[in-house]
Design a protein around this motif. Structure first.
Motif, PDB file in Angstrom:
ATOM      1  N   GLY A 112     -42.742 -17.430 -25.727  1.00  0.00           N
ATOM      2  CA  GLY A 112     -43.165 -16.164 -25.152  1.00  0.00           C
ATOM      3  C   GLY A 112     -44.512 -16.223 -24.459  1.00  0.00           C
ATOM      4  O   GLY A 112     -44.857 -15.314 -23.707  1.00  0.00           O
ATOM      5  N   TYR A 113     -45.280 -17.284 -24.727  1.00  0.00           N
ATOM      6  CA  TYR A 113     -46.609 -17.406 -24.145  1.00  0.00           C
ATOM      7  C   TYR A 113     -46.803 -18.829 -23.638  1.00  0.00           C
ATOM      8  O   TYR A 113     -46.441 -19.799 -24.317  1.00  0.00           O
ATOM      9  CB  TYR A 113     -47.688 -17.074 -25.179  1.00  0.00           C
ATOM     10  CG  TYR A 113     -47.620 -15.654 -25.659  1.00  0.00           C
ATOM     11  CD1 TYR A 113     -46.916 -15.332 -26.807  1.00  0.00           C
ATOM     12  CD2 TYR A 113     -48.249 -14.632 -24.952  1.00  0.00           C
ATOM     13  CE1 TYR A 113     -46.827 -14.023 -27.243  1.00  0.00           C
ATOM     14  CE2 TYR A 113     -48.171 -13.322 -25.386  1.00  0.00           C
ATOM     15  CZ  TYR A 113     -47.459 -13.023 -26.527  1.00  0.00           C
ATOM     16  OH  TYR A 113     -47.378 -11.731 -26.953  1.00  0.00           O
ATOM     17  N   TRP A 114     -47.380 -18.926 -22.446  1.00  0.00           N
ATOM     18  CA  TRP A 114     -47.610 -20.205 -21.795  1.00  0.00           C
ATOM     19  C   TRP A 114     -49.054 -20.285 -21.299  1.00  0.00           C
ATOM     20  O   TRP A 114     -49.648 -19.278 -20.915  1.00  0.00           O
ATOM     21  CB  TRP A 114     -46.688 -20.347 -20.577  1.00  0.00           C
ATOM     22  CG  TRP A 114     -45.224 -20.336 -20.885  1.00  0.00           C
ATOM     23  CD1 TRP A 114     -44.499 -19.306 -21.402  1.00  0.00           C
ATOM     24  CD2 TRP A 114     -44.303 -21.412 -20.673  1.00  0.00           C
ATOM     25  NE1 TRP A 114     -43.178 -19.667 -21.523  1.00  0.00           N
ATOM     26  CE2 TRP A 114     -43.030 -20.952 -21.077  1.00  0.00           C
ATOM     27  CE3 TRP A 114     -44.428 -22.709 -20.166  1.00  0.00           C
ATOM     28  CZ2 TRP A 114     -41.887 -21.751 -21.001  1.00  0.00           C
ATOM     29  CZ3 TRP A 114     -43.291 -23.496 -20.080  1.00  0.00           C
ATOM     30  CH2 TRP A 114     -42.039 -23.020 -20.497  1.00  0.00           C
ATOM     31  N   GLY A 115     -49.597 -21.499 -21.274  1.00  0.00           N
ATOM     32  CA  GLY A 115     -50.867 -21.714 -20.614  1.00  0.00           C
ATOM     33  C   GLY A 115     -50.670 -21.817 -19.107  1.00  0.00           C
ATOM     34  O   GLY A 115     -49.557 -21.693 -18.606  1.00  0.00           O
ATOM     35  N   GLN A 116     -51.769 -22.075 -18.396  1.00  0.00           N
ATOM     36  CA  GLN A 116     -51.690 -22.136 -16.928  1.00  0.00           C
ATOM     37  C   GLN A 116     -51.330 -23.537 -16.438  1.00  0.00           C
ATOM     38  O   GLN A 116     -51.018 -23.720 -15.270  1.00  0.00           O
ATOM     39  CB  GLN A 116     -53.026 -21.685 -16.311  1.00  0.00           C
ATOM     40  CG  GLN A 116     -54.079 -22.775 -16.143  1.00  0.00           C
ATOM     41  CD  GLN A 116     -54.621 -23.328 -17.453  1.00  0.00           C
ATOM     42  OE1 GLN A 116     -54.453 -22.717 -18.508  1.00  0.00           O
ATOM     43  NE2 GLN A 116     -55.283 -24.472 -17.380  1.00  0.00           N
ATOM     44  N   GLY A 117     -51.369 -24.514 -17.339  1.00  0.00           N
ATOM     45  CA  GLY A 117     -50.956 -25.867 -17.001  1.00  0.00           C
ATOM     46  C   GLY A 117     -52.103 -26.765 -16.565  1.00  0.00           C
ATOM     47  O   GLY A 117     -53.137 -26.292 -16.082  1.00  0.00           O
ATOM     48  N   THR A 118     -51.906 -28.066 -16.768  1.00  0.00           N
ATOM     49  CA  THR A 118     -52.860 -29.066 -16.305  1.00  0.00           C
ATOM     50  C   THR A 118     -52.078 -30.182 -15.632  1.00  0.00           C
ATOM     51  O   THR A 118     -51.037 -30.614 -16.135  1.00  0.00           O
ATOM     52  CB  THR A 118     -53.740 -29.594 -17.461  1.00  0.00           C
ATOM     53  OG1 THR A 118     -54.756 -30.445 -16.942  1.00  0.00           O
ATOM     54  CG2 THR A 118     -52.928 -30.356 -18.503  1.00  0.00           C
ATOM     55  N   LEU A 119     -52.555 -30.646 -14.480  1.00  0.00           N
ATOM     56  CA  LEU A 119     -51.828 -31.615 -13.681  1.00  0.00           C
ATOM     57  C   LEU A 119     -52.181 -33.038 -14.085  1.00  0.00           C
ATOM     58  O   LEU A 119     -53.359 -33.411 -14.136  1.00  0.00           O
ATOM     59  CB  LEU A 119     -52.146 -31.414 -12.201  1.00  0.00           C
ATOM     60  CG  LEU A 119     -51.526 -32.420 -11.219  1.00  0.00           C
ATOM     61  CD1 LEU A 119     -50.004 -32.365 -11.269  1.00  0.00           C
ATOM     62  CD2 LEU A 119     -52.044 -32.161  -9.803  1.00  0.00           C
ATOM     63  N   VAL A 120     -51.149 -33.815 -14.348  1.00  0.00           N
ATOM     64  CA  VAL A 120     -51.297 -35.244 -14.628  1.00  0.00           C
ATOM     65  C   VAL A 120     -50.657 -36.011 -13.476  1.00  0.00           C
ATOM     66  O   VAL A 120     -49.483 -35.777 -13.159  1.00  0.00           O
ATOM     67  CB  VAL A 120     -50.618 -35.619 -15.956  1.00  0.00           C
ATOM     68  CG1 VAL A 120     -50.606 -37.134 -16.148  1.00  0.00           C
ATOM     69  CG2 VAL A 120     -51.309 -34.920 -17.113  1.00  0.00           C
ATOM     70  N   THR A 121     -51.411 -36.893 -12.860  1.00  0.00           N
ATOM     71  CA  THR A 121     -50.899 -37.707 -11.765  1.00  0.00           C
ATOM     72  C   THR A 121     -51.000 -39.171 -12.159  1.00  0.00           C
ATOM     73  O   THR A 121     -52.097 -39.658 -12.480  1.00  0.00           O
ATOM     74  CB  THR A 121     -51.693 -37.463 -10.478  1.00  0.00           C
ATOM     75  OG1 THR A 121     -51.643 -36.081 -10.137  1.00  0.00           O
ATOM     76  CG2 THR A 121     -51.114 -38.286  -9.325  1.00  0.00           C
TER      77      THR A 121
END
Lengths: 124, 106
Positions: A112-121
């Protein structure tokens, strides 16, 4: 208010390692299972790993089993994902997600709840 | 692993029209299916859980139906903010998502 804030993403070479963190607030962190879900650029969503509230049970997608380790520090209200032996196909935005009431039935729950995300390349 | 197949891949409609999105599971998931909405640059948002229950704050124009292997998300009258990508998800021991349906403005 529930807040989830991921950090730790960045550029890493193939074969390298990275540790993601997810700082949680606004709820009793130790009472809830947490997950990592990723999304490759322009692609769909893929569940990566989950951990119980106590940290005693962990689960992994086959694609990351043996390479990634999920953990949590309930004293710091923080979720982690240790990623080793990274591959180009691990390139994605990594979200942490909270499951739990009221979105539960039959013994398990939805996110029901998510963070905004972090990009891994992962690239050389 | 349970495979979820969504159709259509892209749906082109105008505001005010009705949208019907489908999700088919490779084996029965009972009613343990959710729908998420995702807009560009944003995290997914839970819309529907257990096939037909709206999450908190989700407008009544969103409804879900189905059980077993066939599920439907219906948006009764599209608002401009509804144009997004929609994913279905099942929550077995190995959760999986469908590949998504892009709902675009015609």
């Amino acid at each position: 208010e529930v807040q989830l804030l991921e950090s730790g993403g960045g550029l890493v070479q193939p074969g390298g390692s990275l540790r993601l963190s997810c700082a949680a607030s606004g709820f009793t962190f130790s009472s809830y299972a947490m997950s990592w879900v990723r999304q490759a650029p322009g692609k769909g969503l893929e569940w990566v790993s989950a951990i119980s509230g106590s940290g005693g049970s962990t689960y992994y997608a086959d694609s990351v089993k043996g390479r990634f380790t999920i953990s949590r520090d309930n004293s710091k209200n923080t979720l982690y994902l240790q990623m080793n032996s990274l591959r180009a196909e691990d390139t994605a935005v990594y979200y942490c997600a909270k499951e739990g009431p009221p979105y539960c039935s039959g013994g398990s729950c939805y996110w029901g709840y998510w963070g905004q995300g972090t990009l891994v390349t992962v690239s050389s | 692993e349970i495979v979820l197949t969504q159709s259509p891949a892209t749906l082109s409609l105008s505001p005010g029209e009705r949208a019907t999105l489908s999700c088919r599971a490779s084996q029965s998931v009972s009613s343990y299916l959710a729908w998420y909405q995702q807009k560009p640059g944003q995290a997914p948002r839970l819309l529907i859980y257990d096939a037909s229950n709206r999450a908190t704050g989700i407008p009544a124009r969103f409804s879900g139906s189905g059980s077993g292997t066939d599920f439907t998300l219906t948006i009764s009258s599209l608002e401009p903010e509804d144009f997004a990508v929609y994913y279905c998800q099942q929550r077995s021991n190995c959760p999986t998502f469908g590949q998504g349906t892009r709902l675009e403005i015609k």
